[in-house]
Scaffold this active site. Structure first.
Site, PDB file in Angstrom:
ATOM      1  N   ARG A  21       0.829  -1.216   0.000  1.00  0.00           N
ATOM      2  CA  ARG A  21       0.000   0.000   0.000  1.00  0.00           C
ATOM      3  C   ARG A  21       0.857   1.258   0.000  1.00  0.00           C
ATOM      4  NH1 ARG A  21      -3.615  -0.206   4.962  1.00  0.00           N
ATOM      5  NH2 ARG A  21      -1.760  -1.242   5.691  1.00  0.00           N
ATOM      6  N   ASN A  39      -6.162  -2.673   1.981  1.00  0.00           N
ATOM      7  CA  ASN A  39      -6.086  -4.118   2.154  1.00  0.00           C
ATOM      8  C   ASN A  39      -7.495  -4.675   2.269  1.00  0.00           C
ATOM      9  OD1 ASN A  39      -3.290  -4.215   2.190  1.00  0.00           O
ATOM     10  ND2 ASN A  39      -3.137  -4.248   4.410  1.00  0.00           N
TER      11      ASN A  39
END
Length: 93
Positions: A21, A39
């Site tokens: 990320r 996520n």
């Protein structure tokens, strides 16, 4: 006016707990892509990318590799109408 496209992307593999990320945010900001990344509970990473078609293609190509610690096994891309998102963020839900 430049055409804007929007891609909904799902990345599978070892992509959580490896800085995916964080690296996605960095890469998107570097390319001038708008959108978000998060996520999922099933272990995948989900992202929305908005930008011009050439830059969007570069961002999606980057997703196939991700950061050096990731092991990407699949990237699924679905195109949808642009949402007019500005900036790029990490979502937590």
């Amino acid at each position: 006016m430049t055409e804007t496209k929007c891609a909904h992307v799902l990345i599978s593999g070892i992509v959580q707990g490896v800085g995916y990320r964080f690296s996605t945010v960095h890469q998107a900001q570097k390319l001038g892509i708008s959108g978000w990344v998060r996520n999922l509970t099933d272990g995948r990473v989900e992202a929305i990318f908005e930008g011009n078609p050439e830059t969007l293609d570069r961002m999606i190509a980057w997703c196939h590799q991700g950061p050096s610690s990731a092991q990407v096994t699949d990237v699924t891309v679905t195109y949808q109408p642009p949402q007019g998102i500005t900036g790029f963020t990490t979502r937590y839900k």
